[in-house]
Design a protein around this motif. Structure first.
Motif, short mmCIF file in Angstrom:
data_model
loop_
_atom_site.label_atom_id
_atom_site.label_comp_id
_atom_site.label_asym_id
_atom_site.label_seq_id
_atom_site.Cartn_x
_atom_site.Cartn_y
_atom_site.Cartn_z
N VAL A 66 0.84 -1.20 0.00
CA VAL A 66 0.00 0.00 0.00
C VAL A 66 0.87 1.25 0.00
O VAL A 66 0.65 2.18 -0.79
CB VAL A 66 -0.95 0.00 1.21
CG1 VAL A 66 -1.64 1.34 1.34
CG2 VAL A 66 -1.95 -1.12 1.07
N VAL A 67 1.89 1.27 0.87
CA VAL A 67 2.67 2.51 0.93
C VAL A 67 3.53 2.70 -0.32
O VAL A 67 3.77 3.82 -0.73
CB VAL A 67 3.53 2.64 2.19
CG1 VAL A 67 2.67 2.76 3.42
CG2 VAL A 67 4.53 1.53 2.31
N ILE A 68 3.95 1.60 -0.92
CA ILE A 68 4.71 1.76 -2.17
C ILE A 68 3.83 2.41 -3.22
O ILE A 68 4.21 3.37 -3.89
CB ILE A 68 5.25 0.40 -2.67
CG1 ILE A 68 6.40 -0.05 -1.79
CG2 ILE A 68 5.72 0.53 -4.11
CD1 ILE A 68 6.94 -1.41 -2.17
N TRP A 69 2.61 1.90 -3.31
CA TRP A 69 1.68 2.50 -4.27
C TRP A 69 1.43 3.96 -3.92
O TRP A 69 1.46 4.84 -4.77
CB TRP A 69 0.36 1.72 -4.26
CG TRP A 69 -0.69 2.36 -5.12
CD1 TRP A 69 -0.77 2.29 -6.47
CD2 TRP A 69 -1.74 3.20 -4.68
NE1 TRP A 69 -1.83 3.01 -6.91
CE2 TRP A 69 -2.45 3.59 -5.83
CE3 TRP A 69 -2.18 3.65 -3.43
CZ2 TRP A 69 -3.56 4.42 -5.77
CZ3 TRP A 69 -3.28 4.47 -3.37
CH2 TRP A 69 -3.96 4.86 -4.53
N LEU A 70 1.20 4.20 -2.63
CA LEU A 70 0.89 5.55 -2.17
C LEU A 70 2.05 6.49 -2.48
O LEU A 70 1.87 7.61 -2.96
CB LEU A 70 0.62 5.52 -0.67
CG LEU A 70 0.01 6.78 -0.07
CD1 LEU A 70 -1.40 6.95 -0.59
CD2 LEU A 70 0.00 6.68 1.45
N GLU A 71 3.26 6.00 -2.20
CA GLU A 71 4.42 6.85 -2.44
C GLU A 71 4.55 7.19 -3.92
O GLU A 71 4.74 8.34 -4.29
CB GLU A 71 5.69 6.15 -1.96
CG GLU A 71 6.94 6.78 -2.58
CD GLU A 71 8.17 6.62 -1.77
OE1 GLU A 71 8.29 5.58 -1.09
OE2 GLU A 71 9.02 7.52 -1.82
N ARG A 72 4.41 6.16 -4.75
CA ARG A 72 4.57 6.44 -6.18
C ARG A 72 3.50 7.39 -6.68
O ARG A 72 3.76 8.26 -7.49
CB ARG A 72 4.53 5.13 -6.96
CG ARG A 72 5.72 4.26 -6.64
CD ARG A 72 5.75 3.01 -7.45
NE ARG A 72 5.80 3.31 -8.88
CZ ARG A 72 6.02 2.40 -9.80
NH1 ARG A 72 6.22 1.16 -9.45
NH2 ARG A 72 6.05 2.72 -11.06
N LYS A 73 2.30 7.19 -6.18
CA LYS A 73 1.20 8.04 -6.60
C LYS A 73 1.42 9.48 -6.11
O LYS A 73 1.31 10.43 -6.86
CB LYS A 73 -0.09 7.48 -6.01
CG LYS A 73 -1.34 7.88 -6.73
CD LYS A 73 -1.51 7.15 -8.02
CE LYS A 73 -2.66 7.74 -8.81
NZ LYS A 73 -2.65 7.32 -10.19
N LEU A 74 1.75 9.60 -4.84
CA LEU A 74 1.88 10.94 -4.27
C LEU A 74 3.09 11.66 -4.86
O LEU A 74 3.01 12.84 -5.19
CB LEU A 74 2.01 10.86 -2.76
CG LEU A 74 0.70 10.91 -2.01
CD1 LEU A 74 0.95 10.84 -0.52
CD2 LEU A 74 -0.06 12.18 -2.34
N ILE A 75 4.20 10.94 -4.99
CA ILE A 75 5.37 11.60 -5.57
C ILE A 75 5.08 12.00 -6.99
O ILE A 75 5.49 13.06 -7.46
CB ILE A 75 6.62 10.69 -5.45
CG1 ILE A 75 7.12 10.78 -4.01
CG2 ILE A 75 7.71 11.11 -6.40
CD1 ILE A 75 8.47 10.22 -3.77
N GLY A 76 4.29 11.17 -7.67
CA GLY A 76 3.84 11.57 -9.00
C GLY A 76 3.14 12.92 -8.95
O GLY A 76 3.44 13.81 -9.74
N ARG A 77 2.25 13.08 -8.00
CA ARG A 77 1.54 14.36 -7.92
C ARG A 77 2.47 15.49 -7.51
O ARG A 77 2.34 16.61 -7.99
CB ARG A 77 0.37 14.28 -6.94
CG ARG A 77 -0.65 13.21 -7.23
CD ARG A 77 -0.88 12.95 -8.69
NE ARG A 77 -1.57 14.01 -9.40
CZ ARG A 77 -2.85 13.97 -9.71
NH1 ARG A 77 -3.59 12.94 -9.38
NH2 ARG A 77 -3.39 14.96 -10.36
#
Lengths: 146, 375, 367
Positions: free
Chosen positions: B41-52
C-alpha cells in the motif's frame, strides 16, 4: 564587436621581435614558423596591448602536401581577435610545439588533433588518443584516410 | 485478544505447548501478511503521491488508479533472473537481503496498534526495538561488502558511518520519552500519552524523526543508495527476489520508523475525541501520515554530502538530544519537587520556545562539513 | 599504530546515471576524497567532422542537430552562420528574427534541463526536473509547430529558415513568454535558498577567473567565474545588437554561481524573446540559394553563444560543393578541460555535482 586586428601590424611587430618567424600575413591571419610558434604565442599572450589570453579554437587542416594548425586567439580584455597559423610539411610524424603551458584550454584540443590528424605536440603533458582508442589504425581526419 | 481466545480454546484440546506454538505461528502469519500488504500500500501511495508532487500522474495503468502496480512489480521481480557476481562473497551476498529484511518485521512485533493488538508487549519493548532496528544496517553493510563492487563498497562505508553517527541521537532522543513514562514497554508509553509527547518534547521529536529518517535512508539522508553518485549503493549487484527483499526491507523499515514515531511521540492509537473508529485505525492513519511526511521530504530536498551528513548528526542532533534529556529531566524533577502529578502546561510552552530558539540559533554556531581537502 | 590506507580506483561511467550519456571518469579515491580524476572520452564519437567532408553544405545541417541534441536550434544557427559567412549569403530580416527567437527558446530549454539535472544530481529526486520538463514541453510544442520536430529540428537553412511560422505560433509563444518569469520565480522559491542546496553548492568546485579564461571555458561556466563575456554582446551576430539584455555573471565561480547564472540567463532570454516577438517584421524567411552552394575557396570561422558556451564552426572551402574541412569548436568538450582541477580534493558526491554544473552533452563532446 570583436575587432579583427590587422595581421600586417602584428606581423610587423613580430618580425621586429622575432626576425624570420613570420612567413605570411593577410587579413587577420598570421602564419609563423612552426619551431618558433611557442615564443610567438608567448609574445602575443604577454605583450600589453595584445593580451591574447583566450584561445578559442585550435584546429588542423590537412592540405595534402602540408598540415596547417590554426589557433583562433581572442583577447577578452580588449575584445580583439587574431588567427595564428603554422604549418608542418612532413606527413610522417609531424610535430608542432604545444601551447598548453600558455593556455590550458589547448590541452584537450591538441589531444584531439593528435588523435584525428596525427600531429604530435611536443611538450604536451598528456598526449594520447582521446576520441578513438589506443591502437586505432591511422588518423581519421587526414585526407588519405578512408 | 482474538489470539488469546484462540489460545484458550486450543489449550482445551491440545497440550499447552502445542497451542502456544500454533497460536504464535498464527500471530506471526497475520503480522507478516499485514506487514507485506502495508508495504504494498505505501509503495503505491508513495509512487502516486510523488507523481503528484512532480506534476505527473504516477502509476495509472495497472488497475484503477494504478492500484495493482505493486503486484505487477512483485511479479516482475519474482520472475527475474537472480544474478550473483562472480567474485562476490557468495554466502554474505546471499544472507544480506535476509538480514536487511527481517529486522523491520521483528520491530512490528512490539508495535502497539491497539491495547489488545500487540503481538508481544515486552517489558523492554523500546530497548528491543533499538537493538533489532540497528541490525538492518548490518544487512546493508554485508551487501555492500559482499558484492565485490566498488560502488557497493563506498556505500558500505557510508553505512558504517551512518550507523555510528545516527544511532546515538536516535537512542538519546528516546530517553526523554522513557524518563517521562518510567517504563520501557511500548504499551505503557502509549498509555501515558494523554498529551502526545511531540507537544511535550518538540526537540526530542525532531531529533528522533530526523535520526529515524536517516536510519531508514530516506532523503535527504539517502546517501547509502544515492542514485546519482553510487548508483544504487549496496544493492547495485542484486537482482530479482533478493533485490525485492532489500526494497521491501527498506520500505518496511521506513514503515516501522513511522510506527515508532507514532507510538513514541504521536500518542499511538489515541485520539482526542471518541473511540468510534477502533484505535488501530487511528494508529495506522497516523503512521501513514508520518510516512507521507517522509516522502514529501524525499521529493523536495536535495541530498547531503557524506561529511555534512555525519556532521549533522554529531553537531546538531547529538547536542539537541542531550539538551532534550536535560530539559525533560529538570522539568520532571521540578514537577516532583512541587508535587505536581501532571506535566504542567507552562513547561510545554517553555519547551517549544527553547526548541524553536535552538533550531534557529544552533546551526549558526558551526560549519557543516569540511569542504575541500588538499590532495 | 599507523593506519594503512589504500586508494581505490573507481570507473564512473560510461554507464552511470549522472554522466549525461557515455562519459567516463576514472577516479582515484582516498576514502571518499578525490585524489585524481582522468576523463575518458570517445564513447559517442561518430566522426561527424569526417562525414561532413563528404556531404554538401546543405546536407550537413542535420548533422549539427545531432551534436548537442538538447539545443539543436543553436547548432543549426552556428553552422549556417559559418556557411553564410563563407559564401556571402544574405539573410532576410524576418529570418534573422525567427532565428533569434528559436535560439532563445532553445536556451531556456537547455538551461531548464541543465538546472533540473543538476538538482537531480544533488539528490532532489526528480521533482525540480519534472517541473522543468513541464516548461520544456511547452517550448517543444512551439518547435513542433514551426518545424514538426521535437528534438532534431533541422530548421535553419542557408539564407534563412525552412518554414515561416504558422499563425498559432505567435500567440502561443507570447503566452509562454508571459508565463515564464512566474515559473522561474517558482523555481527560485523552491531552490535558490534551500539550505541543503547552498551547503552542497556554495564554494564547491571553484573555477577561478584566471583559470576559466586560461582553460578556454565559455558560456555560463565562464560567466559564473566573473568574466563578462558573451558572444551575443562581444561579437554580435544576427540581430542581437538591436536587442536589450544584460549579461549575468557570478562572483566566485562555484557551482552555485553556475546554477544562478543559468537561472538569470533564462530571465534575460525571456526579455529577448519579448522584444523579438514584438519587433518581428514581415517579409520572406529565406533567400533563394542554389541547391548546391559552392562557396569560394577560403575559410571562415562562425561562432555563436550557444546555451552551453561558444559554439564555433571552422569551415574551409576548396570551391566545391562539400566543405574541405569541417571543424566543430564544441563548448561541452572544451569546458571539460578544467574539470580535473575543479574536482580534485572534493568528495565523490561533489564530483557529480561539479560535473553536472558544467552542463555537457556527450553528442557534442565526442562528436
Amino acid at each position: 564587436m570583436t575587432v579583427e586586428l590587422s595581421a600586417a601590424d602584428i606581423a610587423a611587430k613580430l618580425s621586429q621581435r622575432f626576425p624570420g618567424a613570420v612567413l605570411e600575413s593577410g587579413g587577420a591571419t598570421v602564419l609563423v614558423e612552426s619551431h618558433r610558434l611557442l615564443e610567438v604565442a608567448r609574445f602575443l599572450k604577454e605583450t600589453p596591448g595584445l593580451d591574447f589570453d583566450y584561445v578559442t579554437s585550435i584546429t588542423a587542416v590537412d592540405y595534402c602536401h602540408y598540415f596547417e594548425v590554426i589557433y583562433h586567439l581572442i583577447s577578452i580584455q580588449h575584445n580583439h581577435t587574431l588567427v595564428l597559423k603554422t604549418r608542418c610539411h612532413t606527413r610522417h610524424n609531424p610535430t608542432v610545439p604545444s601551447v598548453v603551458a600558455l593556455w590550458q584550454g589547448a590541452e584537450l584540443q591538441e589531444r584531439e588533433i593528435y588523435d584525428l590528424m596525427g600531429i604530435a605536440f611536443s611538450g604536451h603533458p598528456n598526449l594520447k588518443r582521446i576520441l578513438t582508442w589506443e591502437g586505432f589504425p591511422g588518423h581519421p581526419l587526414r585526407r588519405d584516410y578512408l | 485478544m482474538i489470539l488469546k481466545r484462540l489460545l484458550d480454546w486450543l489449550a482445551g484440546y491440545w497440550p499447552e505447548w502445542a497451542a502456544y506454538v500454533v497460536v504464535g505461528l498464527v500471530g506471526i502469519m497475520v503480522l507478516i501478511a499485514f506487514f507485506l500488504t502495508m508495504i504494498m500500500v505505501v509503495i503505491w501511495l508513495e509512487r502516486k503521491l510523488i507523481g503528484r508532487f512532480q506534476v505527473r500522474w504516477g502509476p495509472n495503468r495497472a488497475g484503477p488508479w494504478g492500484i495493482l502496480q505493486p503486484i505487477a512489480d512483485a511479479i516482475k521481480v519474482l520472475t527475474k533472473e537472480d544474478i550473483v557476481p562472480d567474485r562476490a562473497d557468495k554466502w554474505v551476498h546471499l544472507l544480506a537481503p535476509v538480514v536487511a529484511f527481517v529486522p523491520p518485521l521483528l520491530i512490528f512485533a512490539v508495535i502497539p496498534f491497539q491495547p489488545d493488538a500487540i503481538l508481544a508487549d515486552l517489558n523492554i519493548g523500546i530497548l528491543y526495538v533499538v537493538a533489532v532496528g540497528s541490525i538492518a544496517v548490518v544487512g546493508a553493510f554485508m551487501a555492500g561488502w559482499g558484492s565485490s563492487n566498488k560502488y557497493s563498497l563506498i556505500s558500505a562505508m557510508r553505512v558504517a558511518a551512518q550507523m555510528v553517527s545516527y544511532e546515538v541521537p536516535l537512542v538519546l532522543s528516546i530517553i526523554g520519552v522513557i524518563l517521562v513514562v518510567g517504563s520501557l514497554s511500548m504499551m505503557d508509553i502509549v498509555n501515558r500519552q494523554s498529551l502526545p509527547f511531540f507537544l511535550m518534547q518538540p526537540l526530542g521529536f525532531l531529533v528522533f524523526f530526523l535520526a529515524a529518517a536517516a536510519e531508514v535512508n530516506r532523503s535527504p539522508f539517502d546517501l547509502l543508495e544515492a542514485e546519482s553518485e553510487i548508483i544504487a549503493g549496496y544493492h547495485v549487484e542484486y537482482s530479482g527476489m533478493k533485490f525485492a527483499l532489500f526494497y521491501l526491507g527498506e520500505y518496511g523499515h521506513a514503515l516501522a520508523a513511522s510506527a515508532l514515531v507514532t507510538a513514541l511521540f504521536l500518542g499511538g492509537g489515541k485520539f482526542p475525541w471518541g473511540a468510534l473508529p477502533p484505535s488501530f485505525i487511528w494508529f495506522l492513519a497516523k503512521m501513514v501520515l508520518v510516512f507521507c511526511v517522509l516522502f514529501w521530504i524525499r521529493s523536495t530536498l536535495p541530498r547531503l554530502r557524506v561529511d555534512q551528513f555525519t556532521g549533522f548528526a554529531w553537531k546538531f542532533l547529538f547536542p539537541m538530544s542531550l539538551i532534550n534529556i536535560f530539559l525533560v529531566g529538570t522539568e520532571l524533577w521540578w514537577a516532583k519537587e512541587m508535587g505536581w502529578s501532571l506535566f504542567p502546561w507552562p513547561f510545554l510552552f517553555l519547551n517549544w520556545a527553547i526548541a524553536g530558539m535552538l533550531v534557529l540559533v544552533w546551526p549558526k554556531l558551526f560549519q557543516l562539513g569540511v569542504g575541500r581537502v588538499e590532495v | 599504530m599507523a593506519l594503512r590506507t589504500e586508494s581505490i580506483l573507481v570507473n564512473m561511467g560510461p554507464h552511470h546515471p549522472s554522466t549525461h550519456g557515455v562519459f567516463r571518469m576514472r577516479f582515484i579515491f582516498d576514502g571518499e576524497v578525490i585524489v585524481d580524476m582522468e576523463p575518458v572520452f570517445g564513447y559517442l564519437h561518430r566522426g561527424i567532422e569526417k562525414l561532413a567532408e563528404g556531404r554538401t553544405y546543405a546536407q550537413n545541417i542535420p548533422f549539427t542537430d545531432r551534436l548537442d541534441y538538447l539545443s539543436s536550434m543553436t547548432n543549426n544557427l552556428a553552422y549556417v552562420l559559418a556557411v553564410e559567412k563563407l559564401a556571402g549569403i544574405p539573410v532576410p530580416e524576418r529570418a534573422e528574427y525567427l532565428r533569434v527567437i528559436m535560439s532563445e527558446l532553445m536556451r531556456i530549454c537547455n538551461h531548464l534541463l541543465a538546472v533540473g539535472f543538476l538538482l537531480n544530481e544533488l539528490g532532489a529526486f526528480f521533482t525540480p526536473l519534472m517541473y522543468m520538463f513541464r516548461e520544456r514541453e511547452k517550448v517543444l510544442d512551439l518547435f513542433e509547430m514551426v518545424c514538426g520536430q521535437r528534438l532534431t529540428y533541422n530548421y535553419m537553412r542557408l539564407g534563412g529558415v525552412s518554414h515561416d511560422i504558422p499563425p498559432e505560433f505567435l500567440p502561443a509563444a507570447k503566452k509562454f513568454v508571459r508565463e515564464m518569469p512566474g515559473r522561474i520565480d517558482e523555481y527560485e522559491r523552491l531552490l535558490s535558498e534551500n539550505e541543503i542546496l547552498l551547503f552542497r553548492t556554495k564554494g564547491v568546485g571553484i573555477l577561478p577567473r584566471e583559470q576559466a579564461i586560461n582553460a578556454s571555458a565559455s558560456g555560463p561556466v565562464l560567466r559564473a567565474s566573473g568574466v563578462r563575456w558573451d558572444i551575443r554582446r562581444a561579437d554580435p551576430y544576427s540581430i542581437y545588437d538591436r536587442l536589450d539584455f544584460d549579461i549575468p555573471t557570478g562572483e566566485v565561480g562555484d557551482t552555485y554561481d553556475r546554477y544562478m547564472v543559468r537561472i538569470k540567463e533564462m530571465r534575460q532570454s525571456t526579455r529577448i524573446l519579448e522584444q523579438a516577438l514584438e519587433q518581428l517584421p514581415g517579409g520572406s524567411v529565406c533567400t533563394r540559394v542554389p541547391q548546391l552552394v559552392r562557396p569560394p575557396a577560403g575559410e571562415a570561422y562562425g561562432h555563436i553563444e550557444a546555451p552551453k558556451g561558444e559554439l564555433g564552426f571552422y569551415l574551409v572551402s576548396d570551391g566545391s560543393v562539400a566543405p574541405y574541412r569541417f571543424k566543430i569548436r564544441s563548448p561541452s568538450f572544451i569546458n571539460l578541460t578544467a574539470l580535473r582541477d575543479m574536482v580534485r580534493g572534493w568528495k565523490l558526491a561533489d564530483a557529480v555535482v561539479i560535473f553536472g554544473s558544467i552542463d555537457i552533452v556527450l553528442g557534442e563532446v565526442d562528436r
